[in-house]
Write an enzyme that holds these catalytic residues in place. Structure first.
Site, PDB file in Angstrom:
ATOM      1  N   THR A 146       0.815  -1.212   0.000  1.00  0.00           N
ATOM      2  CA  THR A 146       0.000   0.000   0.000  1.00  0.00           C
ATOM      3  C   THR A 146       0.848   1.260   0.000  1.00  0.00           C
ATOM      4  O   THR A 146       1.995   1.247   0.458  1.00  0.00           O
ATOM      5  CB  THR A 146      -0.906  -0.017   1.250  1.00  0.00           C
ATOM      6  OG1 THR A 146      -1.438   1.275   1.479  1.00  0.00           O
ATOM      7  CG2 THR A 146      -0.138  -0.385   2.516  1.00  0.00           C
ATOM      8  N   ASP A 147       0.244   2.370  -0.446  1.00  0.00           N
ATOM      9  CA  ASP A 147       0.947   3.669  -0.388  1.00  0.00           C
ATOM     10  C   ASP A 147       1.035   4.183   1.054  1.00  0.00           C
ATOM     11  O   ASP A 147       1.796   5.106   1.334  1.00  0.00           O
ATOM     12  CB  ASP A 147       0.245   4.714  -1.272  1.00  0.00           C
ATOM     13  CG  ASP A 147      -1.214   4.987  -0.897  1.00  0.00           C
ATOM     14  OD1 ASP A 147      -1.755   4.307  -0.003  1.00  0.00           O
ATOM     15  OD2 ASP A 147      -1.823   5.889  -1.515  1.00  0.00           O
ATOM     16  N   GLU A 148       0.255   3.573   1.970  1.00  0.00           N
ATOM     17  CA  GLU A 148       0.227   4.102   3.347  1.00  0.00           C
ATOM     18  C   GLU A 148       1.562   3.920   4.058  1.00  0.00           C
ATOM     19  O   GLU A 148       1.814   4.569   5.074  1.00  0.00           O
ATOM     20  CB  GLU A 148      -0.924   3.458   4.135  1.00  0.00           C
ATOM     21  CG  GLU A 148      -2.264   3.711   3.461  1.00  0.00           C
ATOM     22  CD  GLU A 148      -3.467   3.446   4.342  1.00  0.00           C
ATOM     23  OE1 GLU A 148      -3.345   3.541   5.570  1.00  0.00           O
ATOM     24  OE2 GLU A 148      -4.527   3.141   3.777  1.00  0.00           O
ATOM     25  N   TYR A 172      -1.680  -0.461  11.030  1.00  0.00           N
ATOM     26  CA  TYR A 172      -1.819  -1.128   9.724  1.00  0.00           C
ATOM     27  C   TYR A 172      -0.627  -0.821   8.818  1.00  0.00           C
ATOM     28  O   TYR A 172       0.047  -1.725   8.320  1.00  0.00           O
ATOM     29  CB  TYR A 172      -3.127  -0.690   9.041  1.00  0.00           C
ATOM     30  CG  TYR A 172      -3.176  -1.007   7.561  1.00  0.00           C
ATOM     31  CD1 TYR A 172      -3.150  -2.325   7.115  1.00  0.00           C
ATOM     32  CD2 TYR A 172      -3.240   0.013   6.598  1.00  0.00           C
ATOM     33  CE1 TYR A 172      -3.183  -2.620   5.755  1.00  0.00           C
ATOM     34  CE2 TYR A 172      -3.280  -0.278   5.245  1.00  0.00           C
ATOM     35  CZ  TYR A 172      -3.246  -1.596   4.823  1.00  0.00           C
ATOM     36  OH  TYR A 172      -3.271  -1.894   3.476  1.00  0.00           O
ATOM     37  N   LYS A 176       2.386  -3.261   7.337  1.00  0.00           N
ATOM     38  CA  LYS A 176       2.630  -3.457   5.904  1.00  0.00           C
ATOM     39  C   LYS A 176       4.057  -3.042   5.550  1.00  0.00           C
ATOM     40  O   LYS A 176       4.724  -3.685   4.741  1.00  0.00           O
ATOM     41  CB  LYS A 176       1.629  -2.656   5.066  1.00  0.00           C
ATOM     42  CG  LYS A 176       0.214  -3.174   5.076  1.00  0.00           C
ATOM     43  CD  LYS A 176       0.048  -4.577   4.507  1.00  0.00           C
ATOM     44  CE  LYS A 176       0.269  -4.634   3.007  1.00  0.00           C
ATOM     45  NZ  LYS A 176      -0.029  -6.005   2.480  1.00  0.00           N
TER      46      LYS A 176
HETATM   47  N1  LIG Z   1      -7.980  -1.897  -0.232  1.00  0.00           N
HETATM   48  C1  LIG Z   1      -7.098  -1.003  -0.638  1.00  0.00           C
HETATM   49  O1  LIG Z   1      -7.447   0.132  -0.948  1.00  0.00           O
HETATM   50  C2  LIG Z   1      -5.634  -1.377  -0.754  1.00  0.00           C
HETATM   51  C3  LIG Z   1      -4.762  -0.483  -1.371  1.00  0.00           C
HETATM   52  C4  LIG Z   1      -3.427  -0.845  -1.526  1.00  0.00           C
HETATM   53  C5  LIG Z   1      -2.985  -2.081  -1.080  1.00  0.00           C
HETATM   54  N2  LIG Z   1      -3.846  -2.918  -0.463  1.00  0.00           N
HETATM   55  C6  LIG Z   1      -3.326  -4.228  -0.031  1.00  0.00           C
HETATM   56  O2  LIG Z   1      -3.918  -5.208  -0.864  1.00  0.00           O
HETATM   57  C7  LIG Z   1      -4.123  -6.412  -0.146  1.00  0.00           C
HETATM   58  C8  LIG Z   1      -5.571  -6.828  -0.237  1.00  0.00           C
HETATM   59  O3  LIG Z   1      -6.387  -5.783   0.304  1.00  0.00           O
HETATM   60  P1  LIG Z   1      -7.971  -5.932   0.404  1.00  0.00           P
HETATM   61  O4  LIG Z   1      -8.525  -4.563   0.464  1.00  0.00           O
HETATM   62  O5  LIG Z   1      -8.450  -6.889  -0.629  1.00  0.00           O
HETATM   63  O6  LIG Z   1      -8.103  -6.603   1.837  1.00  0.00           O
HETATM   64  P2  LIG Z   1      -9.305  -7.429   2.452  1.00  0.00           P
HETATM   65  O7  LIG Z   1      -9.253  -7.161   3.915  1.00  0.00           O
HETATM   66  O8  LIG Z   1     -10.566  -7.165   1.702  1.00  0.00           O
HETATM   67  O9  LIG Z   1      -8.910  -8.947   2.171  1.00  0.00           O
HETATM   68  C9  LIG Z   1      -7.868  -9.611   2.823  1.00  0.00           C
HETATM   69  C10 LIG Z   1      -8.043 -11.115   2.599  1.00  0.00           C
HETATM   70  O10 LIG Z   1      -6.942 -11.761   3.252  1.00  0.00           O
HETATM   71  C11 LIG Z   1      -7.447 -12.878   3.989  1.00  0.00           C
HETATM   72  N3  LIG Z   1      -6.532 -13.128   5.107  1.00  0.00           N
HETATM   73  C12 LIG Z   1      -6.351 -12.357   6.224  1.00  0.00           C
HETATM   74  N4  LIG Z   1      -5.425 -12.920   7.018  1.00  0.00           N
HETATM   75  C13 LIG Z   1      -4.985 -14.044   6.388  1.00  0.00           C
HETATM   76  C14 LIG Z   1      -4.015 -15.034   6.703  1.00  0.00           C
HETATM   77  N5  LIG Z   1      -3.309 -14.982   7.835  1.00  0.00           N
HETATM   78  N6  LIG Z   1      -3.823 -16.050   5.821  1.00  0.00           N
HETATM   79  C15 LIG Z   1      -4.545 -16.125   4.683  1.00  0.00           C
HETATM   80  N7  LIG Z   1      -5.486 -15.214   4.342  1.00  0.00           N
HETATM   81  C16 LIG Z   1      -5.692 -14.180   5.185  1.00  0.00           C
HETATM   82  C17 LIG Z   1      -8.834 -12.447   4.434  1.00  0.00           C
HETATM   83  O11 LIG Z   1      -9.656 -13.555   4.759  1.00  0.00           O
HETATM   84  C18 LIG Z   1      -9.323 -11.673   3.215  1.00  0.00           C
HETATM   85  O12 LIG Z   1      -9.939 -12.542   2.289  1.00  0.00           O
HETATM   86  C19 LIG Z   1      -3.650  -6.138   1.279  1.00  0.00           C
HETATM   87  O13 LIG Z   1      -2.350  -6.634   1.410  1.00  0.00           O
HETATM   88  C20 LIG Z   1      -3.662  -4.622   1.389  1.00  0.00           C
HETATM   89  O14 LIG Z   1      -2.692  -4.166   2.293  1.00  0.00           O
HETATM   90  C21 LIG Z   1      -5.155  -2.605  -0.291  1.00  0.00           C
END
Ligand SMILES: NC(=O)c1ccc[n+]([C@@H]2O[C@H](COP(=O)([O-])OP(=O)(O)OC[C@H]3O[C@@H](n4cnc5c(N)ncnc54)[C@H](O)[C@@H]3O)[C@@H](O)[C@H]2O)c1
Length: 366
Positions: A146-148, A172, A176
């Protein structure tokens, strides 16, 4: 060839799996712990599709991950699995440390063991559908971040480039950031062929309604208040989720080993503008009798340590790998509102918790 996706029942992971299998026939092993954020109903359209295999499990479970790797011999691992909600990280950071840091460490170690046992060689089966033999050279570990991790920008500061220093401010983003450092170190120390993407805020279909955009749509339709933190002037940089998925595919295909690619669509917007835009779209698509949805906007006490501004400089990804987002913010937010209006059942199941029952039924026999 096969890929292993972790966290593929979450918002971005599930969109990625759907896009992947729409674009090619290469099978996906989907390892997900199915926390509250994991919703297999999102992938209901893949039921019975032999190209997609669910495995409920933890990225930190070394025995399970090692077994999956040896059994399925994926050419790549794409790691989405994480705890991802900033507010939850403030109220209970423990899970974030466990999954995002310790989990990533365990995953890296399992993957390293598998990768080191692959034959050395030059063959390069990175193009979707290529069936050449898998070698160490061809394998990839792509870490989605993430950009955070870069912290907060002041007005007028240049957008985050890949060289920006890490200054995470929430549990968070700190977790990350730690995971990004581990991934980097596994490349420099052990030679693991890694790629990292740091993306701005995503939005689009199947977004859990605890995050800003889906929460506002769902609350507006339910006649509930639209809670806006502080003055609503926190700036985020928004990218339609399918554009994030296409960026990940492109980095997996052509990214340089050990490199970081920032992903963003040059769409900086203050939160209040996002909420107002959603209200306007709903006024147009689902007008209500008693005026605008904007009357439901309510300002609430700000989140502690709330970052003021994020902005992504995506020039490296654009110039080096030729990636461009397909959606503007205007087209993406319209599609998103349309999707939520067309899929009230998905939302209702998340809100009622019915999607958890689906999980229990699915796995009670195994
Ligand atoms: N949502 C955003 O805007 C955003 C932006 C940039 C990066 N990200 C990154 O992208 C990734 C996905 O984000 P998201 O928004 O889909 O998150 P989300 O919370 O919707 O989904 C996370 C998934 O990971 C699974 N999970 C959690 N812990 C686990 C573990 N220990 N083992 C296996 N599975 C596990 C959960 O069951 C869920 O299905 C993350 O790494 C997040 O940091 C998200």
């Amino acid at each position: 060839m096969t890929i292993l996706v972790t966290g593929g029942a979450g918002f971005i992971g599930a969109n990625f799996v759907l896009d992947w299998l729409a674009a090619c026939d290469e099978p996906v092993i989907n390892l997900d712990k199915l926390t509250y954020a994991g919703n297999p109903e999102t992938l209901a359209s893949l039921q019975g599709d032999a190209r997609h295999q669910w495995v409920q499990g933890d990225i930190g479970d070394a025995a399970l991950v090692s077994r999956l790797l040896v059994e399925h011999r994926p050419r790549a691992v794409v790691n989405f699995a994480a705890e991802s909600h900033v507010d939850r990280s403030i109220h209970g950071p423990g899970e974030f440390i466990e999954t995002n840091i310790v989990g990533t460490f365990n995953l890296l170690e399992s993957v390293r063991g598998y990768w080191q046992a692959l034959p050395k060689g030059e063959m390069d089966p990175r193009v979707c559908g290529d069936d050449k033999a898998l070698t160490q050279t061809a394998f990839r570990f792509l870490h989605v971040s993430t950009d955070e991790v870069y912290g907060s920008l002041a007005k007028g500061d240049p957008a985050f480039a890949e060289t920006h220093r890490y200054e995470p401010n929430s549990p968070y983003s700190a977790s990350k950031a730690a995971s990004d450092h581990l991934v980097r170190a596994w490349h420099h120390t052990y030679g693991l062929p890694v790629l990292t993407t740091n993306c701005s805020n995503n939005y689009g279909p199947y977004h859990f309604p605890e995050k800003l955009i889906p929460l506002m749509i769902v609350n507006a339709l339910a006649g509930k208040p639209l809670p806006v933190y502080g003055d609503g002037m926190q700036i985020r940089d928004w990218l339609y989720v399918k554009d994030h998925c296409s960026a990940i595919r492109r980095v997996l295909e052509a990214g340089r080993l050990g490199e970081v690619y920032n992903v963003g669509g040059w769409n900086e917007k203050p939160n209040i503008e996002i909420v107002q835009t959603i209200c306007k779209l709903l006024d147009e698509m689902r007008p209500k009798a008693d005026g605008s949805y904007a009357s439901q906007i309510t300002y609430v006490t700000d989140r502690p340590g709330h970052d003021r501004r994020y902005a992504i400089d995506a020039r490296k990804l654009e110039a080096e790998l030729g990636w461009k987002p397909a959606e503007t913010f205007e087209s993406g937010i319209r599609k998103t509102v349309e999707w939520y209006l067309a899929n009230p059942e998905w939302v209702a199941h998340v809100q009622s918790g019915a999607y958890r029952e689906w999980v229990q039924k699915q796995y009670s026999a195994s």
